[in-house]
Enzyme design. Structure first.
Site, PDB file in Angstrom:
ATOM      1  N   HIS A  31       0.792  -1.227   0.000  1.00 35.42           N
ATOM      2  CA  HIS A  31       0.000   0.000   0.000  1.00 35.42           C
ATOM      3  C   HIS A  31       0.824   1.277   0.000  1.00 35.42           C
ATOM      4  CE1 HIS A  31      -2.861   2.939   1.979  1.00 35.42           C
ATOM      5  NE2 HIS A  31      -3.542   2.511   0.958  1.00 35.42           N
ATOM      6  N   LYS A  37       2.808   4.521  -0.946  1.00 33.90           N
ATOM      7  CA  LYS A  37       2.764   5.460  -2.071  1.00 33.90           C
ATOM      8  C   LYS A  37       3.915   6.440  -1.867  1.00 33.90           C
ATOM      9  CE  LYS A  37      -2.220   4.962  -2.648  1.00 33.90           C
ATOM     10  NZ  LYS A  37      -2.314   3.828  -1.695  1.00 33.90           N
ATOM     11  N   HIS A  79      -9.436  11.334  -0.930  1.00 36.57           N
ATOM     12  CA  HIS A  79      -8.706  10.077  -0.845  1.00 36.57           C
ATOM     13  C   HIS A  79      -7.505  10.269   0.082  1.00 36.57           C
ATOM     14  CE1 HIS A  79      -6.130   6.683  -2.405  1.00 36.57           C
ATOM     15  NE2 HIS A  79      -7.298   6.083  -2.295  1.00 36.57           N
ATOM     16  N   LYS A 119      -5.744  11.094   3.726  1.00 39.48           N
ATOM     17  CA  LYS A 119      -6.032  10.721   5.110  1.00 39.48           C
ATOM     18  C   LYS A 119      -5.212  11.618   6.026  1.00 39.48           C
ATOM     19  CE  LYS A 119      -6.720   6.854   2.554  1.00 39.48           C
ATOM     20  NZ  LYS A 119      -6.379   6.789   1.117  1.00 39.48           N
TER      21      LYS A 119
END
Length: 603
Positions: free
Chosen positions: A277, A279, A508, A510
């Protein structure tokens, strides 16, 4: 199985499951997890490789063909069913009809291979349950299926080309104090994109003369990604770090066949339910080195009309030759933590990058990096990852304040995992204790009394957004999870972002932070890819002697006035009314049209 709740009546298949479920603790006599190849990946933010790779993956040997029209290549989808539902609703929309009955059913078309779609990174491609809306005798008129696949996941004409000045960043307007930036959003007032960045600008010569790069991400559209590099850098070596397996891995490699400059590094996970996950970009220039930590997948949809963010490091200069490995360290130990994170992949493809980072001066970094690796940790290792690492940093670096129990904690996210039967199972227990830590004296003082405000879009927030209902494909909160934790919804607040002009651009991004009672100061600020789930942040096990954790985050501790704060949403947040419901992706919404005149019928 037909059920009814405050969300309306809906039908479930037998494939009901919890998203973001933490796998059970293995027996003591088990040395290796016996994970069958067909086991589903967890619908959560897992990041990294604990299993060594034997040799670099050079599966792509096809020469680059400059004449290929890469911008029109369609690539297979790899995202969750939430994103796939968005794809079907955008490319074959169901129009709203003002009639007594709005019960509709979408016939699923044969899978012709869609686009590489992100899942909002919380759900596995094949594990999401299918919802079967009740069928009516007559369905709304449907458009004829196109013979060729559209050049975007939203249909032929969805994306609008921006004028050339859209991609011209104003460096003088950029906030270098925090080095936190929002992504540019198409369709909002131009003034709100001032100081924001698009991926084309990040990779442009204005930030350095690029020699090589590494792209860590969950979801890739490789032809689109290549086009984001300027022509002069478009054939420079790129390493793609991914977590794809089997068929999805083969599709990813197939995408890269026209590009001989692309290599792959697979993050093999030693724990069940895992997905890669992270990025992040590593950019090596003639002038130095740079790190970018971001919230966007490498697909066009994530850089178009969603609220996203990124942290861009300073340009790190090269150290004098012969400098020790400890040279160039920052006060926040960023260099040490970044190297430790990269070493945890145990990937030969990253070895030369580890050596390059050692040779650069990262001392100007002023943020803390919280990297996480999937697994279970005991003793001192528990504080290396996840929310316990955050707790340790807040204990050692945040400043206590008077009446700290009145300083609310704010969490903003795009997906939600299973929190348990009530708030004491995790949210208001170990996680809130972490978020309320302020200095060594503030580890548990007043944590139960501290307000917790959770920002998550409502159905109407999604319906009235720039993308309309398909924006909900990036918000994969499922009815199966929601129905088990209705207590959680009392914490919810709307997505409102007038301060950044992004109220209509669904998040999108957080963000977690702690604000003063009047919201004029922040004690600390964190931007991350971690959604609200035990799997993303970690959960204590075995009477708090073991920590299970997943994900990569970065934290920005600060204490300042509200002027110039990088929070992209409005403070104080706006609480849900009694009529508001959180967006749930896998139930139909047919009572009111979205901004494109369509309804939402999950396939």
């Amino acid at each position: 199985m037909s059920q009814e709740s405050q969300h309306g009546k809906w039908t479930l298949s037998d494939s009901d499951d919890d998203d973001n479920l933490i796998p059970p603790t293995p027996p003591k006599d088990t040395n290796k997890a016996n994970v069958k190849p067909e086991q589903k990946a967890n619908a959560v933010n897992t990041v990294l490789n604990l299993k060594p790779k034997s040799e670099p993956n050079r599966e792509n040997n096809v020469k680059f063909q400059p004449s290929l029209k890469t911008e029109n290549i369609s690539v297979p989808h790899m995202g969750s069913e939430a994103r796939q539902a968005a794809h079907f609703n955008e490319s074959d929309p169901v129009k709203y009809e003002n009639s007594p009955s709005h019960e509709v059913k979408r016939k699923r078309e044969p899978d012709e291979g869609g686009w590489n779609l992100s899942s909002s990174d919380e759900e596995a491609p094949s594990s999401a349950p299918k919802v079967k809306p009740k069928q009516s005798r007559s369905s709304p008129p449907r458009k004829k299926t196109q013979d060729t696949r559209p050049p975007s996941p939203h249909g032929v004409s969805y994306y609008k080309e921006e004028p050339s000045d859209f991609f011209e960043a104003d460096l003088s307007a950029m906030n270098n104090s925090y080095r936190f930036y929002l992504n540019k959003v198409s369709g909002i007032d131009k003034k709100y994109n001032t100081g924001a960045l698009h991926i084309k600008e990040i990779l442009s010569p204005m930030f350095g003369t690029l020699k090589e790069s590494v792209q860590f991400n969950y979801c890739f559209d490789i032809p689109w990604m290549v086009q984001q590099y300027p022509p002069e850098f478009r054939t420079k070596p790129v390493v793609i770090v991914h977590g794809e397996k089997r068929e999805s891995k083969a599709r990813l490699i197939q995408q890269a066949q026209p590009y001989s400059h692309i290599r792959f590094c697979q993050a093999k996970l030693d724990i069940a339910f895992g997905t890669h996950h992270t990025k992040m970009m590593l950019l090596w220039y003639e002038e130095g080195f740079r790190v970018i930590i971001l919230t966007s997948n490498l697909i066009r949809a994530d850089w178009y009309q969603k609220t996203q963010g990124l942290w861009m490091s300073p340009l790190y200069p090269r150290l004098p030759e012969g400098s020790p490995e400890t040279a160039g360290e920052s006060p926040t130990h960023f260099k040490r933590d970044l190297l430790e994170y990269l070493r945890a992949y145990r990937a030969p493809e990253l070895a030369e990058w580890i050596d390059r980072i050692k040779e650069h001066d990262l001392s100007e970094t002023r943020i803390y990096l919280i990297g996480s690796t999937p697994g279970r940790f005991q003793g001192p290792d528990m504080e290396k990852w996840g929310h316990l690492k955050l707790r340790k940093l807040l204990s050692e670096n945040a400043c206590p304040v008077q009446n700290m129990e009145k300083w609310p904690v704010i969490g903003q996210f795009s997906s939600i995992g299973s929190m348990g039967l009530d708030k004491t199972k995790w949210l208001a227990a170990e996680f809130q204790r972490t978020l309320t830590t302020l200095g060594k004296a503030g580890n548990s003082l007043g944590s139960a009394e501290t307000p917790l405000l959770l920002v998550y879009p409502s159905v109407d927030d999604v319906r009235t957004s720039l993308e309309g209902y398909p924006a909900g494909g990036s918000l994969p909160y499922s009815i199966q999870t929601a129905q088990k934790q209705l207590w959680l919804h009392s914490y919810f607040h709307h997505w409102r972002a007038e301060t950044s002009g992004r109220s209509s651009a669904m998040p999108h991004i957080k963000i977690y932070t702690r604000a003063s009672p009047d919201f004029s100061q922040l004690a600390w600020f964190l931007v991350t890819s971690a959604n609200l789930s035990k799997a993303a942040w970690g959960a204590l096990e075995k009477n708090n002697t073991q920590m299970m954790v997943l994900d990569i985050n970065n934290i920005f501790p600060m204490s300042t006035t509200s002027t110039g704060l990088p929070v992209p949403f409005d403070l104080p947040p706006h609480r849900y009314s009694s009529r508001d419901q959180p967006w749930i992706w896998n139930i139909p919404y047919t009572q009111a049209p979205d901004t494109h005149g369509n309804v939402w019928v999950p396939s």
